[in-house]
Motif scaffolding. Structure first.
Motif, mmCIF file in Angstrom:
data_model
loop_
_atom_site.group_PDB
_atom_site.id
_atom_site.type_symbol
_atom_site.label_atom_id
_atom_site.label_comp_id
_atom_site.label_asym_id
_atom_site.label_seq_id
_atom_site.Cartn_x
_atom_site.Cartn_y
_atom_site.Cartn_z
ATOM 1 N N VAL A 56 6.445 16.764 16.708
ATOM 2 C CA VAL A 56 5.972 16.173 15.452
ATOM 3 C C VAL A 56 4.874 15.171 15.776
ATOM 4 C CG1 VAL A 56 6.575 14.712 13.486
ATOM 5 C CG2 VAL A 56 8.145 16.519 14.220
ATOM 6 N N ILE A 57 3.714 15.353 15.143
ATOM 7 C CA ILE A 57 2.571 14.460 15.356
ATOM 8 C C ILE A 57 2.432 13.545 14.138
ATOM 9 C CG2 ILE A 57 0.058 14.347 15.682
ATOM 10 C CD1 ILE A 57 0.269 17.229 16.887
ATOM 11 N N ASP A 58 2.428 12.242 14.385
ATOM 12 C CA ASP A 58 2.186 11.275 13.294
ATOM 13 C C ASP A 58 0.796 10.691 13.467
ATOM 14 O OD1 ASP A 58 4.792 11.483 12.211
ATOM 15 O OD2 ASP A 58 5.555 9.980 13.598
ATOM 16 N N GLU A 59 0.006 10.743 12.408
ATOM 17 C CA GLU A 59 -1.308 10.104 12.421
ATOM 18 C C GLU A 59 -1.207 8.824 11.600
ATOM 19 O OE1 GLU A 59 -4.651 13.329 12.450
ATOM 20 O OE2 GLU A 59 -2.946 14.201 11.396
ATOM 21 N N VAL A 60 -1.559 7.714 12.231
ATOM 22 C CA VAL A 60 -1.299 6.386 11.676
ATOM 23 C C VAL A 60 -2.625 5.707 11.346
ATOM 24 C CG1 VAL A 60 -0.286 4.128 12.218
ATOM 25 C CG2 VAL A 60 0.810 6.223 13.076
ATOM 26 N N ASP A 61 -2.734 5.131 10.153
ATOM 27 C CA ASP A 61 -3.954 4.422 9.764
ATOM 28 C C ASP A 61 -4.263 3.295 10.753
ATOM 29 O OD1 ASP A 61 -4.204 6.042 7.576
ATOM 30 O OD2 ASP A 61 -3.375 4.597 6.156
ATOM 31 N N THR A 62 -5.551 3.060 10.993
ATOM 32 C CA THR A 62 -5.921 2.053 11.997
ATOM 33 C C THR A 62 -5.500 0.632 11.579
ATOM 34 O OG1 THR A 62 -8.160 1.924 11.093
ATOM 35 C CG2 THR A 62 -7.822 3.428 12.958
ATOM 36 N N ASP A 63 -5.326 0.389 10.284
ATOM 37 C CA ASP A 63 -4.788 -0.906 9.832
ATOM 38 C C ASP A 63 -3.325 -1.085 10.248
ATOM 39 O OD1 ASP A 63 -7.043 -1.750 8.512
ATOM 40 O OD2 ASP A 63 -6.280 -1.350 6.501
ATOM 41 N N ASN A 64 -2.643 0.025 10.477
ATOM 42 C CA ASN A 64 -1.194 -0.005 10.702
ATOM 43 C C ASN A 64 -0.821 0.115 12.166
ATOM 44 O OD1 ASN A 64 -1.316 0.075 7.937
ATOM 45 N ND2 ASN A 64 0.261 1.626 7.689
ATOM 46 N N TRP A 65 -1.823 0.108 13.041
ATOM 47 C CA TRP A 65 -1.570 0.216 14.487
ATOM 48 C C TRP A 65 -2.114 -1.040 15.144
ATOM 49 C CZ3 TRP A 65 -0.206 5.201 16.911
ATOM 50 C CH2 TRP A 65 0.015 5.091 18.286
ATOM 51 N N ILE A 89 13.105 9.278 4.650
ATOM 52 C CA ILE A 89 12.668 10.675 4.735
ATOM 53 C C ILE A 89 11.174 10.707 5.045
ATOM 54 C CG2 ILE A 89 12.407 12.853 3.453
ATOM 55 C CD1 ILE A 89 14.779 11.856 1.661
ATOM 56 N N ASP A 90 10.807 11.392 6.128
ATOM 57 C CA ASP A 90 9.389 11.584 6.447
ATOM 58 C C ASP A 90 9.008 13.025 6.139
ATOM 59 O OD1 ASP A 90 9.029 9.004 7.535
ATOM 60 O OD2 ASP A 90 9.749 9.658 9.482
ATOM 61 N N GLU A 91 7.951 13.199 5.359
ATOM 62 C CA GLU A 91 7.415 14.537 5.099
ATOM 63 C C GLU A 91 6.157 14.703 5.935
ATOM 64 O OE1 GLU A 91 8.206 15.733 0.685
ATOM 65 O OE2 GLU A 91 7.998 13.550 0.727
ATOM 66 N N VAL A 92 6.150 15.738 6.764
ATOM 67 C CA VAL A 92 5.131 15.909 7.804
ATOM 68 C C VAL A 92 4.283 17.136 7.471
ATOM 69 C CG1 VAL A 92 4.815 16.354 10.275
ATOM 70 C CG2 VAL A 92 6.705 14.880 9.503
ATOM 71 N N ASP A 93 2.956 16.996 7.555
ATOM 72 C CA ASP A 93 2.056 18.127 7.299
ATOM 73 C C ASP A 93 2.374 19.285 8.236
ATOM 74 O OD1 ASP A 93 0.802 16.704 5.348
ATOM 75 O OD2 ASP A 93 -0.902 16.105 6.572
ATOM 76 N N THR A 94 2.218 20.511 7.742
ATOM 77 C CA THR A 94 2.586 21.674 8.572
ATOM 78 C C THR A 94 1.682 21.821 9.804
ATOM 79 O OG1 THR A 94 1.292 23.138 7.136
ATOM 80 C CG2 THR A 94 3.639 22.941 6.649
ATOM 81 N N ASP A 95 0.470 21.271 9.752
ATOM 82 C CA ASP A 95 -0.379 21.255 10.970
ATOM 83 C C ASP A 95 0.200 20.350 12.054
ATOM 84 O OD1 ASP A 95 -2.368 22.874 9.964
ATOM 85 O OD2 ASP A 95 -3.791 21.248 9.580
ATOM 86 N N ASN A 96 1.016 19.393 11.632
ATOM 87 C CA ASN A 96 1.487 18.346 12.555
ATOM 88 C C ASN A 96 2.904 18.597 13.060
ATOM 89 O OD1 ASN A 96 -0.929 17.296 11.703
ATOM 90 N ND2 ASN A 96 -0.166 15.218 11.377
ATOM 91 N N TRP A 97 3.468 19.755 12.707
ATOM 92 C CA TRP A 97 4.826 20.076 13.147
ATOM 93 C C TRP A 97 4.765 21.350 13.972
ATOM 94 C CZ3 TRP A 97 9.396 17.712 10.684
ATOM 95 C CH2 TRP A 97 10.594 18.136 11.254
ATOM 96 N N GLY A 98 5.282 21.293 15.182
ATOM 97 C CA GLY A 98 5.271 22.469 16.035
ATOM 98 C C GLY A 98 6.665 22.894 16.431
ATOM 99 N N ILE A 99 6.839 24.184 16.551
ATOM 100 C CA ILE A 99 8.047 24.752 17.159
ATOM 101 C C ILE A 99 7.612 26.070 17.796
ATOM 102 C CG2 ILE A 99 8.877 25.908 15.045
ATOM 103 C CD1 ILE A 99 11.762 25.120 16.057
#
Lengths: 67, 67, 67, 67, 67, 67
Positions: free
Chosen positions: B43-52, D44-54
């Motif tokens: 699972v890849i999380d992309e985080v806003d630069t204000d939040n990192w 609950i986190d909803e994750v874009d399908t581009d950002n989830w791998g299996i």
């Protein structure tokens, strides 16, 4: 080297407030444990109120009741 | 069965780059530990630069200085 | 600046294998996204097989059946 | 006091469905371990399908193939 | 309602130091965002130095070199 | 494909209780969202009471007061 993740509901925190959280928690780790601020990472997640639950219901529902 | 969470700042990673991260880390776990790719979750999380934050300040502030 | 969390079951991964995971994922982020290895953080969590579930049962139960 | 994080792909879960997840997991922790619903937190986190791998590929790619 | 997760290396933090982290970050969220301490959850994870990487190597290796 | 992380204090949950959490949350995701149990991952973290805070103090301190 510490890593801190702060999760809050998405309800309008400003960039200034988030900057204060980043600075505050970084200094806390320096003051309490001697951790180096240069490598302390802080990530803030803002979560929709539909997606945050406490007491078996969402924050959206609680806010509607004025809580 | 492994689960991998990759957090990066939201600064324009493409679907192709994210696909490479998913493939690369899945193969790494297969090659190093013999983990089955079929059940490796990334699972890849992309985080806003204000939040990192790092070094007690946000990435937004660092980018403004050219870092 | 990326942060990567790798969760695996606690089944005897060695320090050498964990070092390879750290090195491999750090280089992957450098190669795919140009991320600086000096500030890439990797945390590996090893989880007891009683505490990891897939397919509605624990890994402990699956291992007993030879899976 | 438990904290539960549920990650799903962002594919149209409704507020009603998410409310059912929050209620269901909170009651599960009360029934199995006697945990107090009033202090059980669910995110609950909803994750874009581009950002989830299996299986070494993204969910976007799998969905395209009809999986 | 905030949730904070602090990850540090397992290198002898005392119960008193961890209590200070819990208190400090809870008060920070109250002071900056008006969050209620009664429902602010803090979880501290202490991670073995073999399992924490930065700069493509583990903290164990860095400590051996005196870093 | 969902991933669920349940964090509880380390206070004697048995393997049977943890198996019930794994089964219960997997079935919840199947029943509410139609998620496939075969690829639903559940990870349970048990956290020392010194390392869990609520109301600005650790669970250890609360337990001592009988809470």
């Amino acid at each position: 080297m510490p890593y801190v993740n702060i999760k809050i509901t998405r309800e309008g925190a400003t960039a200034e407030q988030k900057a204060k959280l980043i600075e505050g928690v970084t200094h806390l780790l320096r003051d309490v444990l001697g951790k180096n601020p240069a490598t302390t990472v802080v990530v803030i997640d803002e979560v929709d109120t539909d997606n945050w639950g406490i007491g078996a219901e969402s924050i959206t529902v609680r806010r509607r009741r004025g809580q």
